[in-house]
Write a protein that holds these residues in place. Structure first.
Motif, mmCIF file in Angstrom:
data_model
loop_
_atom_site.group_PDB
_atom_site.id
_atom_site.type_symbol
_atom_site.label_atom_id
_atom_site.label_comp_id
_atom_site.label_asym_id
_atom_site.label_seq_id
_atom_site.Cartn_x
_atom_site.Cartn_y
_atom_site.Cartn_z
ATOM 1 N N VAL A 49 11.558 -64.181 120.775
ATOM 2 C CA VAL A 49 10.119 -63.347 120.419
ATOM 3 C C VAL A 49 10.413 -62.381 119.221
ATOM 4 O O VAL A 49 11.543 -61.821 119.035
ATOM 5 C CB VAL A 49 9.830 -62.543 121.556
ATOM 6 C CG1 VAL A 49 9.437 -63.623 122.741
ATOM 7 C CG2 VAL A 49 10.868 -61.708 122.118
ATOM 8 N N LEU A 50 9.462 -62.106 118.582
ATOM 9 C CA LEU A 50 9.522 -61.450 117.321
ATOM 10 C C LEU A 50 9.125 -60.044 117.784
ATOM 11 O O LEU A 50 7.893 -59.908 118.246
ATOM 12 C CB LEU A 50 8.526 -61.907 116.136
ATOM 13 C CG LEU A 50 8.728 -61.323 114.884
ATOM 14 C CD1 LEU A 50 9.960 -61.444 114.318
ATOM 15 C CD2 LEU A 50 7.443 -61.789 114.057
ATOM 16 N N ILE A 51 9.669 -58.995 117.491
ATOM 17 C CA ILE A 51 9.420 -57.576 118.097
ATOM 18 C C ILE A 51 9.538 -56.623 116.961
ATOM 19 O O ILE A 51 9.971 -56.961 115.915
ATOM 20 C CB ILE A 51 10.475 -57.018 118.918
ATOM 21 C CG1 ILE A 51 11.815 -56.991 118.262
ATOM 22 C CG2 ILE A 51 10.637 -58.114 120.361
ATOM 23 C CD1 ILE A 51 12.825 -56.419 119.214
ATOM 24 N N ILE A 75 21.137 -62.913 112.573
ATOM 25 C CA ILE A 75 19.785 -62.305 113.110
ATOM 26 C C ILE A 75 19.099 -62.723 112.047
ATOM 27 O O ILE A 75 19.251 -62.711 110.649
ATOM 28 C CB ILE A 75 20.074 -60.451 112.775
ATOM 29 C CG1 ILE A 75 21.096 -60.070 113.882
ATOM 30 C CG2 ILE A 75 18.566 -60.108 112.917
ATOM 31 C CD1 ILE A 75 21.318 -58.398 113.859
ATOM 32 N N SER A 76 17.778 -62.977 112.513
ATOM 33 C CA SER A 76 16.605 -63.267 111.444
ATOM 34 C C SER A 76 15.554 -62.529 112.031
ATOM 35 O O SER A 76 15.396 -62.101 112.904
ATOM 36 C CB SER A 76 16.378 -64.967 112.063
ATOM 37 O OG SER A 76 16.058 -65.179 113.158
ATOM 38 N N GLY A 77 14.382 -62.757 110.903
ATOM 39 C CA GLY A 77 13.153 -61.559 111.231
ATOM 40 C C GLY A 77 12.491 -62.129 109.912
ATOM 41 O O GLY A 77 12.270 -63.142 109.333
ATOM 42 N N TYR A 96 22.745 -54.247 114.552
ATOM 43 C CA TYR A 96 22.662 -54.130 113.293
ATOM 44 C C TYR A 96 21.174 -54.045 112.770
ATOM 45 O O TYR A 96 20.432 -54.866 113.326
ATOM 46 C CB TYR A 96 23.509 -55.283 112.533
ATOM 47 C CG TYR A 96 24.928 -55.144 112.703
ATOM 48 C CD1 TYR A 96 25.695 -54.492 112.044
ATOM 49 C CD2 TYR A 96 25.608 -56.001 113.677
ATOM 50 C CE1 TYR A 96 27.196 -54.697 112.195
ATOM 51 C CE2 TYR A 96 26.667 -55.952 114.154
ATOM 52 C CZ TYR A 96 27.610 -55.242 113.239
ATOM 53 O OH TYR A 96 28.814 -55.020 113.553
ATOM 54 N N ALA A 97 21.077 -53.399 111.614
ATOM 55 C CA ALA A 97 19.620 -53.005 111.204
ATOM 56 C C ALA A 97 19.307 -53.904 109.998
ATOM 57 O O ALA A 97 20.666 -53.997 109.149
ATOM 58 C CB ALA A 97 19.078 -51.721 110.994
ATOM 59 N N ILE A 98 18.139 -54.520 109.514
ATOM 60 C CA ILE A 98 17.883 -55.068 108.222
ATOM 61 C C ILE A 98 16.971 -54.256 107.928
ATOM 62 O O ILE A 98 15.724 -53.931 108.264
ATOM 63 C CB ILE A 98 17.209 -56.582 108.620
ATOM 64 C CG1 ILE A 98 18.243 -57.430 109.515
ATOM 65 C CG2 ILE A 98 16.818 -57.177 107.217
ATOM 66 C CD1 ILE A 98 17.715 -58.764 109.889
ATOM 67 N N SER A 120 10.552 -57.006 111.085
ATOM 68 C CA SER A 120 10.518 -57.359 112.345
ATOM 69 C C SER A 120 11.645 -58.235 112.679
ATOM 70 O O SER A 120 11.816 -59.220 111.874
ATOM 71 C CB SER A 120 9.113 -57.977 112.778
ATOM 72 O OG SER A 120 8.191 -57.080 112.583
ATOM 73 N N THR A 121 12.194 -58.410 113.731
ATOM 74 C CA THR A 121 13.197 -59.222 113.916
ATOM 75 C C THR A 121 12.820 -60.038 115.333
ATOM 76 O O THR A 121 12.304 -59.684 116.275
ATOM 77 C CB THR A 121 14.758 -58.354 114.281
ATOM 78 O OG1 THR A 121 14.473 -57.602 115.264
ATOM 79 C CG2 THR A 121 15.006 -57.902 112.883
ATOM 80 N N TYR A 122 13.931 -61.163 115.332
ATOM 81 C CA TYR A 122 13.777 -62.082 116.684
ATOM 82 C C TYR A 122 15.045 -61.464 117.583
ATOM 83 O O TYR A 122 15.946 -61.009 117.236
ATOM 84 C CB TYR A 122 13.851 -63.445 116.170
ATOM 85 C CG TYR A 122 12.683 -64.153 115.563
ATOM 86 C CD1 TYR A 122 11.520 -64.706 116.427
ATOM 87 C CD2 TYR A 122 12.688 -64.395 114.060
ATOM 88 C CE1 TYR A 122 10.580 -65.022 115.523
ATOM 89 C CE2 TYR A 122 11.442 -64.601 113.371
ATOM 90 C CZ TYR A 122 10.427 -65.082 114.331
ATOM 91 O OH TYR A 122 9.498 -65.589 113.712
ATOM 92 N N ALA A 123 14.651 -61.574 119.024
ATOM 93 C CA ALA A 123 15.481 -61.335 119.789
ATOM 94 C C ALA A 123 15.365 -62.184 120.979
ATOM 95 O O ALA A 123 14.227 -62.927 121.384
ATOM 96 C CB ALA A 123 15.226 -59.912 120.100
#
Length: 262
Positions: free
Chosen positions: A133-135, A149-151, A206-208, A224-227
């Motif tokens: 889910v994208l948060i 990590i994708s976003g 980690y932060a993008i 926003s990132t996916y988790a």
């Protein structure tokens, strides 16, 4: 010549008799008290019913419909017979009592409805377990099940070059690279989990960070990132269903921006 009290021989026996009588009465009272609390038989004393407690029951401070009608009856009994309560006023009071009772029942029904809706929402959200889910957070987790990590980077307009910075939990810069933002809008971004030397990073969050030139000035862009969803919690009527994300923690279902295929 000797002085002799003629009443001494009569007084002393009377005092002794009075003392003996008081002692006997006290002994009788003690015996009666003991007999009322104990039979002298251990078996009978063990099976006898306990004495009733004098502790008063808790008093409910909430007024109910019966209390309102009791007040109305008291008011009617104490009214002036030459100036009775007007019919319209009495009907208005009875309508007010019914309204208060109806509101109380409505509150109970709303609470029950909230519980049912929370359970139904959690059941529907359970279908998200195992999916991404994208948060609205720029932080993602790197681990055994998450090698990358994708976003999504949100841009107000078309940007030729978007600079991506990868930072660890302490804010240290891990890697920097550029992506194309000429399409504008929501731009996909991903990080393979390798540092600037091409070595895999340690497990952790980690932060993008993203930035680009908007109207000729450098500006930070929201990311926003996916988790991965690992489980779903029932939550409360106020929060709704809670999605438990791998390495991130819990997030409300209503905060999810999008759902990925895998």
């Amino acid at each position: 010549m000797s002085l002799v009290n003629p009443y001494s021989s009569q007084s002393l026996p009377q005092m002794a008799s009075t003392s003996n009588s008081a002692t006997s009465s006290t002994s009788t009272v003690q015996t009666n008290t003991t007999s009322s609390t104990s039979t002298g038989n251990p078996f009978l004393d063990g099976i006898r019913l306990p004495e009733e407690s004098n502790i008063p029951e808790a008093n409910d401070q909430m007024l109910k419909q019966e209390d309102f009608f009791a007040l109305l009856s008291q008011q009617l009994s104490m009214q002036d017979p030459f100036k009775p309560v007007d019919n319209d006023q009495m009907i208005a009071q009875m309508a007010s009592f019914s309204t208060v009772d109806g509101i109380a029942n409505l509150n109970d029904e709303i609470l029950n409805l909230n519980s049912v809706m929370s359970s139904s929402q959690a059941l529907q959200a359970s279908s998200l377990v195992g999916r991404k889910v994208l948060i609205p957070s720029d932080t993602g987790a790197i681990g055994a099940g998450n090698p990358e990590i994708s976003g999504v980077v949100s841009t107000p307009e078309s940007i030729d070059t978007i600079t991506i910075r990868i930072e660890d939990e302490s804010g240290q810069l891990i890697k920097t690279y550029d992506i194309d933002g000429s399409a504008g809008g929501n731009v996909d971004v991903s990080w393979d989990g390798l540092d600037k030397n091409g070595e895999p990073v340690a497990e952790g969050n980690y932060a993008i960070k993203a930035s680009g030139k908007v109207d000729g000035q450098s500006q930070d862009l929201p990311v926003s990132t996916y988790a991965h969803v690992t489980s779903v919690s029932l939550g409360t009527a106020a929060t709704g269903a809670i999605l438990n994300l791998r390495g991130i923690g819990g997030i409300k279902l209503t905060d999810v921006l999008a759902v990925s295929e895998s």
